[in-house]
Write an enzyme that holds these catalytic residues in place. Structure first.
Site, mmCIF file in Angstrom:
data_model
loop_
_atom_site.group_PDB
_atom_site.id
_atom_site.type_symbol
_atom_site.label_atom_id
_atom_site.label_comp_id
_atom_site.label_asym_id
_atom_site.label_seq_id
_atom_site.Cartn_x
_atom_site.Cartn_y
_atom_site.Cartn_z
ATOM 1 N N LYS A 165 0.847 -1.199 0.000
ATOM 2 C CA LYS A 165 0.000 0.000 0.000
ATOM 3 C C LYS A 165 0.878 1.242 0.000
ATOM 4 C CE LYS A 165 -4.024 -2.103 0.630
ATOM 5 N NZ LYS A 165 -4.959 -2.276 -0.506
ATOM 6 N N ASP A 269 -13.652 -8.694 -8.887
ATOM 7 C CA ASP A 269 -14.067 -9.135 -7.556
ATOM 8 C C ASP A 269 -15.541 -9.492 -7.700
ATOM 9 O OD1 ASP A 269 -15.338 -9.206 -5.048
ATOM 10 O OD2 ASP A 269 -13.767 -7.989 -4.129
#
Ligand SMILES: [Mg+2]
Length: 360
Positions: A165, A269
């Site tokens: 991240k 997803d």
């Protein structure tokens, strides 16, 4: 094969505290499980959130979707997807409605697999294949030492790629973290970064350019999903491929990214996209446009779906592993995964493991 009964349950699963630049601190995953009975078979589906909105998703299913689908033909998966989409259009067009539609859609595909005696990938017209997996942390709050320990764990599991991240307030910190991870993994491991929509397009370009020389495999969600033009500009002006998909809640949203050349890698997803039916459409768009594909979370379902893609570069092994709550956790062998061979999705929750976390 008429749908006779649909039942849901709601769970709050504790997570080790984690976080990213867009969603902030995360310490709970909400899980909504769903069973759908038709023709003497039971299909299993689910939805999830990162801690908020799950009760509303469950309510949409129980109060609005169940009454519209009971009595309908369970084999008409596409028709049922359109029915749910249309009847929720006024409050939906994505968002929570997509998370609710997904739970039912997953159960319908599972049921279809059970009735045909075939695994999901085969229902999608695909051959089973091995997909490389990458280790993915939700690690923005981690210290540098913690980040490197996590990365060592990914290397020990044999993953050929790792993702970090970014989005620390000080750009220099992002640079030092990426430099340290690149130093640890060497040049043969793919390194992705994920900004979780932290910046506007201008700042995302500036921040991305500071990291480009570390040899990034992709730059994920550099700015907000509504800014398709911003993503297109970043895609044009940077060599690093832009990857998006987890925040796109319908095939219509994927369509804009593909048409406007705003991403080079589409990440499916099947929960946040609005179901297996919706993610499959995104994969077909990627094929037509010559784009690569990957997945977000949903490790078990995505192992099937990515088999139906021409260029599935990676499956994400996400930090919120469902493994402790599954009857058969996904196997990772030499950093790769395969779809299950049991009929349907192969995804079954362990009710005993989930029981302590049931909530209302
Ligand atoms: Mg992400």
């Amino acid at each position: 094969m008429k749908i006779e009964r649909v039942e849901t349950a709601y769970y709050r699963l504790p997570l080790e505290p984690m976080g990213d630049a867009g969603h902030g601190a995360i310490d709970t995953e909400e899980l909504i499980t769903l069973t759908l009975d038709a023709g003497g078979l039971t299909g299993h589906g689910y939805s999830y959130t990162i801690g908020r909105g799950g009760r509303a998703v469950r309510s949409l299913i129980d109060d609005d979707i169940v009454p519209m689908i009971v009595g309908q033909d369970a084999t008409d998966i596409r028709g049922l997807w359109e029915l749910m989409w249309q009847r929720l259009l006024y409050v939906g067009r994505g968002g929570l409605a997509s998370f609710a539609i997904a739970a039912v859609d997953v159960a319908l595909w599972d049921l279809y697999g059970l009735s045909e005696g075939r695994p999901l990938y085969a229902l999608l017209g695909a051959e089973a294949r091995e997909i490389p997996a990458y280790g993915s942390g939700v690690d923005l709050p981690k210290s540098l030492d913690g980040l490197l320990t996590q990365t060592e764990g990914f290397l020990a599991r044999g993953f050929p790629g790792v993702k970090v991240k970014i989005g620390r307030p000080d750009p220099g910190e992002d640079e030092r973290r990426i430099e340290a991870v690149r130093g640890l993994v060497g040049d043969d491991i793919d390194l992705m970064v994920d900004a979780n929509m932290a910046w506007d397009a201008e700042e995302a370009l500036e921040r991305g350019r500071r990291l480009e020389h570390f040899g990034l495999y992709w730059y994920e969600e550099p700015t907000i999903p509504e800014d398709v033009a911003g993503h297109a500009r970043i895609s044009r002006e940077m060599d690093v491929p832009v990857a998006i998909g987890e925040s796109l809640h319908s095939p219509h949203e994927f369509r804009r990214y593909v048409d406007e050349k705003a991403a080079r890698i589409l990440q499916i997803d099947p929960i946040t996209n609005g179901g297996i039916t919706a993610s499959l459409e995104a994969l077909k768009m990627a094929d037509s446009a010559g784009l690569s594909t990957s997945s977000h979370y949903t490790d078990e379902l995505s192992a099937h779906l990515l088999c139906a893609s021409k260029d599935p570069v990676y499956l994400e092994k996400h930090a919120f592993a469902l493994d402790p709550y599954l009857e058969e956790p996904q196997l990772v062998t030499d950093g790769r995964v395969r779809p299950t061979e049991t009929p349907g999705t192969g995804l079954r929750f362990d009710k005993e493991a989930l029981a302590p976390y049931r909530a209302s």
